[in-house]
Design a protein around this motif. Structure first.
Motif: not given
Length: 150
Positions: A109-112, A118-121
């Motif tokens: 969830i954090i990444k995407n 919004p995502p951290e990506g």
């Protein structure tokens, strides 16, 4: 021919009625399982970063920069941006909020990103993302009696 003229509209109305009944049910099912989009493989990934005071301190930098505006300084979901946007954000200080979530799900969830988040990506390195998972988990831990407000 007149029999066909009566059957066709009846079939059309039946199809519309069935379709109308299925749409709310599908929307409710999607809302009920809003974490369903997380791949099973991602949910099973174990956290390779031990939750230590150092990990929590590293995550705090990102929390203050990117997360607190919505999730709140203390993780209670009452950040200024969330209030301005009238968003309902989960209260991470409540142990029940994440009790059924794996670290792999939180990482994903954090990444995407998720829903309005919004995502951290690629901005956040992999270990920093796991630090954030550790930090979010730490928000629900019971505070010592001396630290609690009367």
């Amino acid at each position: 021919m007149s029999r066909f003229a009566l059957v066709l509209p009846a079939l059309f109305l039946s199809a519309v009625a069935v379709s109308a009944q299925q749409q709310p049910a599908a929307a409710a099912a999607q809302k009920a399982s809003n974490y369903a989009a997380i791949p099973v493989e991602a949910a099973k990934v174990p956290n390779p970063v031990k939750s230590t005071p150092e990990s929590i301190t590293r995550a705090l930098k990102w929390w203050k920069l990117d997360c607190a505006m919505c999730h709140g300084k203390d993780g209670d979901g009452k950040g200024e941006t969330a209030a301005d946007m009238k968003l309902k954000i989960s209260d991470f200080t409540d142990p029940a909020t994440l009790k059924d979530r794996t670290d792999g799900e939180l990482y994903y969830i954090i990444k995407n990103g998720h829903q309005d988040m919004p995502p951290e990506g690629p901005r956040v390195k992999e270990d920093e993302n796991w630090d954030l998972v550790n930090y979010v988990r730490s928000l629900a831990k019971k505070k010592p009696e001396a630290d609690q407000k009367p």
